[in-house]
Design a protein around this motif. Structure first.
Motif, PDB file in Angstrom:
ATOM      1  N   UNK A  98      45.595  48.687  42.880  1.00  0.00           N
ATOM      2  CA  UNK A  98      45.773  48.530  44.384  1.00  0.00           C
ATOM      3  C   UNK A  98      47.262  48.164  44.213  1.00  0.00           C
ATOM      4  N   UNK A  99      47.838  48.640  45.385  1.00  0.00           N
ATOM      5  CA  UNK A  99      49.239  48.366  45.737  1.00  0.00           C
ATOM      6  C   UNK A  99      49.159  46.986  46.674  1.00  0.00           C
ATOM      7  N   UNK A 100      50.338  46.470  46.782  1.00  0.00           N
ATOM      8  CA  UNK A 100      50.742  45.508  47.518  1.00  0.00           C
ATOM      9  C   UNK A 100      50.382  45.793  48.818  1.00  0.00           C
ATOM     10  N   UNK A 101      50.402  46.829  49.616  1.00  0.00           N
ATOM     11  CA  UNK A 101      50.033  47.089  50.886  1.00  0.00           C
ATOM     12  C   UNK A 101      48.326  47.206  50.823  1.00  0.00           C
ATOM     13  N   UNK A 102      47.838  47.710  49.844  1.00  0.00           N
ATOM     14  CA  UNK A 102      46.239  47.628  50.014  1.00  0.00           C
ATOM     15  C   UNK A 102      45.821  46.335  49.658  1.00  0.00           C
ATOM     16  N   UNK A 103      46.466  45.415  48.849  1.00  0.00           N
ATOM     17  CA  UNK A 103      45.809  43.867  48.934  1.00  0.00           C
ATOM     18  C   UNK A 103      45.932  43.183  50.243  1.00  0.00           C
ATOM     19  N   UNK A 130      49.240  31.175  58.545  1.00  0.00           N
ATOM     20  CA  UNK A 130      49.705  32.404  58.082  1.00  0.00           C
ATOM     21  C   UNK A 130      50.846  32.191  56.836  1.00  0.00           C
ATOM     22  N   UNK A 131      51.350  30.881  56.555  1.00  0.00           N
ATOM     23  CA  UNK A 131      51.998  30.842  55.384  1.00  0.00           C
ATOM     24  C   UNK A 131      51.017  30.643  54.251  1.00  0.00           C
ATOM     25  N   UNK A 132      49.831  30.042  54.460  1.00  0.00           N
ATOM     26  CA  UNK A 132      48.787  29.902  53.365  1.00  0.00           C
ATOM     27  C   UNK A 132      48.459  31.210  53.132  1.00  0.00           C
ATOM     28  N   UNK A 133      48.161  32.188  54.153  1.00  0.00           N
ATOM     29  CA  UNK A 133      47.776  33.456  53.803  1.00  0.00           C
ATOM     30  C   UNK A 133      48.577  34.234  52.971  1.00  0.00           C
ATOM     31  N   UNK A 134      49.877  33.965  53.311  1.00  0.00           N
ATOM     32  CA  UNK A 134      50.982  34.847  52.486  1.00  0.00           C
ATOM     33  C   UNK A 134      50.945  34.210  50.987  1.00  0.00           C
ATOM     34  N   UNK A 135      50.604  32.981  50.888  1.00  0.00           N
ATOM     35  CA  UNK A 135      50.815  32.525  49.435  1.00  0.00           C
ATOM     36  C   UNK A 135      49.439  33.031  48.621  1.00  0.00           C
ATOM     37  N   UNK A 136      48.385  33.044  49.605  1.00  0.00           N
ATOM     38  CA  UNK A 136      46.988  33.394  48.826  1.00  0.00           C
ATOM     39  C   UNK A 136      47.319  35.142  48.438  1.00  0.00           C
ATOM     40  N   UNK A 137      47.713  36.109  49.270  1.00  0.00           N
ATOM     41  CA  UNK A 137      47.997  37.459  48.978  1.00  0.00           C
ATOM     42  C   UNK A 137      49.033  37.644  47.665  1.00  0.00           C
ATOM     43  N   UNK A 177      46.908  36.763  44.580  1.00  0.00           N
ATOM     44  CA  UNK A 177      46.101  37.883  44.430  1.00  0.00           C
ATOM     45  C   UNK A 177      47.010  38.741  43.695  1.00  0.00           C
ATOM     46  N   UNK A 178      48.202  39.270  44.165  1.00  0.00           N
ATOM     47  CA  UNK A 178      49.142  40.191  43.763  1.00  0.00           C
ATOM     48  C   UNK A 178      49.524  39.846  42.405  1.00  0.00           C
ATOM     49  N   UNK A 179      49.619  38.568  42.130  1.00  0.00           N
ATOM     50  CA  UNK A 179      49.795  38.316  40.577  1.00  0.00           C
ATOM     51  C   UNK A 179      48.876  38.445  39.521  1.00  0.00           C
ATOM     52  N   UNK A 180      47.350  38.352  40.166  1.00  0.00           N
ATOM     53  CA  UNK A 180      46.381  38.417  39.155  1.00  0.00           C
ATOM     54  C   UNK A 180      45.955  40.066  39.135  1.00  0.00           C
ATOM     55  N   UNK A 181      45.965  40.732  40.162  1.00  0.00           N
ATOM     56  CA  UNK A 181      45.648  41.994  40.330  1.00  0.00           C
ATOM     57  C   UNK A 181      46.669  43.246  39.860  1.00  0.00           C
ATOM     58  N   UNK A 182      47.882  42.945  39.891  1.00  0.00           N
ATOM     59  CA  UNK A 182      48.747  43.900  39.825  1.00  0.00           C
ATOM     60  C   UNK A 182      49.470  43.794  38.361  1.00  0.00           C
TER      61      UNK A 182
END
Length: 83
Positions: free
Chosen positions: A1-6, A62-69, A72-77
């Protein structure tokens, strides 16, 4: 997955959830200290930027969602190769 897809997948999941369910999900998946930090940071940022009304109330989530994304990026990419 890419950053945009996540980010897109994440947004689709939470787009239709009521605020109460979003808050419940955050409370179940994040340490209270993290939620508390982002709430204080959002208030300080909103004060400094003059943000008011509904936007101010949603800023912490909104800030928490950015943090969660980001988590996820760190775990998936995969890690980029070191040069």
């Amino acid at each position: 997955m890419t950053h945009d897809e996540i980010a897109s997948e994440f947004a689709e999941i939470f787009d239709d959830l009521p605020t109460e369910q979003v808050n419940e999900m955050l409370a179940k998946n994040m340490p209270f200290e993290t939620i508390e930090f982002f709430a204080r940071y959002a208030e300080a940022f909103a004060d400094g930027a003059g943000i008011k009304g509904e936007t101010r109330g949603r800023l912490a989530n909104l800030l928490l969602f950015g943090y969660l994304i980001r988590v996820l990026e760190e775990r998936l990419l995969p890690e980029p190769p070191l040069i």
